[in-house]
Write a protein that holds these residues in place. Structure first.
Motif, PDB file in Angstrom:
ATOM      1  N   LYS A  70       0.471  -1.513   4.735  1.00 25.56           N
ATOM      2  CA  LYS A  70       0.727  -2.687   5.598  1.00 25.56           C
ATOM      3  C   LYS A  70      -0.587  -3.246   6.136  1.00 25.56           C
ATOM      4  N   SER A  71      -1.437  -2.358   6.645  1.00 24.59           N
ATOM      5  CA  SER A  71      -2.697  -2.807   7.241  1.00 24.59           C
ATOM      6  C   SER A  71      -3.573  -3.498   6.197  1.00 24.59           C
ATOM      7  N   LEU A  72      -3.638  -2.891   5.002  1.00 24.74           N
ATOM      8  CA  LEU A  72      -4.508  -3.458   3.969  1.00 24.74           C
ATOM      9  C   LEU A  72      -3.979  -4.814   3.487  1.00 24.74           C
ATOM     10  N   SER A  73      -2.664  -4.925   3.363  1.00 24.42           N
ATOM     11  CA  SER A  73      -2.106  -6.212   2.892  1.00 24.42           C
ATOM     12  C   SER A  73      -2.348  -7.302   3.944  1.00 24.42           C
ATOM     13  N   LEU A  74      -2.300  -6.892   5.205  1.00 25.10           N
ATOM     14  CA  LEU A  74      -2.553  -7.848   6.305  1.00 25.10           C
ATOM     15  C   LEU A  74      -4.034  -8.268   6.290  1.00 25.10           C
ATOM     16  N   ALA A  75      -4.903  -7.274   6.147  1.00 24.60           N
ATOM     17  CA  ALA A  75      -6.339  -7.560   6.170  1.00 24.60           C
ATOM     18  C   ALA A  75      -6.758  -8.432   4.985  1.00 24.60           C
ATOM     19  N   LEU A  76      -6.156  -8.166   3.816  1.00 27.07           N
ATOM     20  CA  LEU A  76      -6.543  -8.924   2.613  1.00 27.07           C
ATOM     21  C   LEU A  76      -5.702 -10.191   2.448  1.00 27.07           C
ATOM     22  N   ASP A  77      -4.659 -10.299   3.274  1.00 20.81           N
ATOM     23  CA  ASP A  77      -3.729 -11.434   3.214  1.00 20.81           C
ATOM     24  C   ASP A  77      -3.105 -11.583   1.817  1.00 20.81           C
ATOM     25  N   ILE A  78      -2.589 -10.457   1.323  1.00 25.11           N
ATOM     26  CA  ILE A  78      -1.889 -10.455   0.020  1.00 25.11           C
ATOM     27  C   ILE A  78      -0.522  -9.803   0.220  1.00 25.11           C
ATOM     28  N   PRO A  79       0.429 -10.066  -0.719  1.00 20.55           N
ATOM     29  CA  PRO A  79       1.788  -9.538  -0.531  1.00 20.55           C
ATOM     30  C   PRO A  79       1.865  -8.006  -0.478  1.00 20.55           C
ATOM     31  N   LEU A  80       2.860  -7.568   0.282  1.00 23.82           N
ATOM     32  CA  LEU A  80       3.179  -6.153   0.437  1.00 23.82           C
ATOM     33  C   LEU A  80       4.475  -5.914  -0.349  1.00 23.82           C
ATOM     34  N   ILE A  81       4.524  -4.830  -1.131  1.00 22.36           N
ATOM     35  CA  ILE A  81       5.719  -4.569  -1.943  1.00 22.36           C
ATOM     36  C   ILE A  81       6.185  -3.144  -1.699  1.00 22.36           C
ATOM     37  N   GLU A  82       7.407  -2.991  -1.174  1.00 26.19           N
ATOM     38  CA  GLU A  82       7.928  -1.634  -0.978  1.00 26.19           C
ATOM     39  C   GLU A  82       8.599  -1.169  -2.264  1.00 26.19           C
ATOM     40  N   VAL A  83       8.402   0.105  -2.588  1.00 29.39           N
ATOM     41  CA  VAL A  83       8.951   0.654  -3.831  1.00 29.39           C
ATOM     42  C   VAL A  83       9.761   1.907  -3.525  1.00 29.39           C
ATOM     43  N   ASN A  84      10.912   2.018  -4.182  1.00 25.94           N
ATOM     44  CA  ASN A  84      11.734   3.225  -4.088  1.00 25.94           C
ATOM     45  C   ASN A  84      11.156   4.265  -5.063  1.00 25.94           C
TER      46      ASN A  84
END
Ligand code: KG4
Ligand code: ZN
Length: 337
Positions: A96-110
């Motif tokens: 979450k932090s890295l996606s926020l810092a880089l401003d790129i999408p976050l993808i949750e995976v099962n």
């Protein structure tokens, strides 16, 4: 445009990071945790702390190995469950932090979907991909499921264990025999020099396409308790035959329901996934069905069987293509859903 995705896996006791370019793996780094060995199983609090120590070096190493700068990444995929909460939180929070810092999408995976989607990693080893629909036997330390895979994210569990998972059965049998954790790979190794028909352990009777492994551990426990009373060195003298027989029992039980599933559905494209799919006895049993002309069999490369971030990254890629992104509010879950 070429898509680069960073995958992060931290559901249990392996910290892993991978970088993929579409479905090709550029790096897949795994840090195993050895702190659990002396306890005979994963200690959740220790796992979580080890993830905290490992996560930055592992991600750094994956980026270096892939020769990709973090600013080139298109998205971050991470395991959001099922798994140990304290372990999952480390990967999820970092992602979450890295996606926020880089401003790129976050993808949750099962995690369980990812084990199955590892079959779609493109490399020299994976020359054939299972066509939809196919059946996947997903066997790990926490799960044993027969899954009908209709599409990348359209999966249905049609059979599952009612108690212990297959990996757990291997690990518990190993623990009874005094072998270190995780016992599955060790039983596999020792079984190579043993007679699989030396001992016979009872097969559980379970309805439908389900499994049960808890009775096996009890029967091994009582059997050895009685033998050790007569001869304290019984285990040491017979460990190869014991391992071979235990492995044969687990593989036979797994194969019986899998064959039933194939017959009931008429599907002959059969895949395996999860840590136990590294087992040589199970691989041999599947390849035997293929040799007889009954099935077309799909077995992942060894390093993509046990927990790894490459499978998380490839599952992330499929979600990226569908623009299936997650918000910062997603929270890890411990049970399969
Ligand atoms: O998928 P995985 O790495 O982690 C979970 O998500 O649980 O699976 C770990 C399980 C452990 O129970 C381990 O003993 C088992 O996979 N395993 C094996 C072998 N390699 C790993 N079991 C039998 N034979 C193997 N060669
Ligand atoms: Zn797993």
């Amino acid at each position: 445009m070429s898509i680069y995705i960073l995958g992060i896996e931290s559901s249990c006791d392996d910290t892993s990071a991978a970088v993929i370019n579409e479905r090709k793996i550029l790096a897949n780094i795994i840090a195993n945790q050895h702190v659990h060995r002396e306890f005979g199983g994963v200690v959740p609090e220790l796992a979580s702390r080890a993830h905290q120590q490992n996560i930055i070096p592992v991600i750094n190493s994956a980026l270096l190995h892939a020769k990709i700068h973090k600013n080139q990444l298109n998205a971050i995929a991470f395991t959001n469950g099922p798994g140990l909460l304290g372990s999952l939180l480390v990967g999820a929070t970092f992602a979450k932090s890295l996606s926020l810092a880089l401003d790129i999408p976050l993808i949750e995976v099962n995690h369980m979907h990812a084990h199955i989607l590892a079959h779609f990693i493109e490399d020299d080893y994976h020359t054939k991909f299972p066509p939809f629909p196919f059946i996947c036997l997903t066997v790990s330390g926490g799960h044993t499921q027969i899954v009908m895979v209709r599409e990348t994210f359209d999966m249905e569990v049609i059979g599952q264990t009612l108690d212990d998972a297959a990996g757990e059965a291997f690990d518990k049998a190993a623990k009874i025999m005094g072998l270190p954790y995780p016992g599955g790979p060790l039983i596999d190794k020792l079984a190579g020099e043993g007679d699989p028909d030396a001992y016979s352990f009872p097969h559980p009777v379970v309805g439908g396409l389900n499994y049960s492994f808890s009775g096996l551990k009890t029967s091994i426990l009582y059997f050895l308790r009685d033998r050790l009373k007569e001869d304290p060195s019984y285990m040491e003298k017979n460990k190869h035959d014991l391992c071979a027989s235990i492995q044969k029992t687990i593989v036979d039980v797994l194969m019986k329901q899998l064959k039933k599933a194939a017959e009931q559905t008429g599907i002959i494209d059969i895949a395996i996934a999860g840590g136990v799919s590294a087992n040589s006895g199970l691989r041999k049993a599947l390849l035997n069905e293929e040799a007889k002309g009954n099935w077309r069999v799909y077995i992942p490369k060894f390093e993509y069987c046990t927990d790894n971030a490459a499978m998380i990254a490839v599952a992330g890629y499929f979600k990226y293509v569908q623009r299936d992104f997650s918000g910062q509010q997603v929270v890890p879950y411990t049970r399969y859903r």
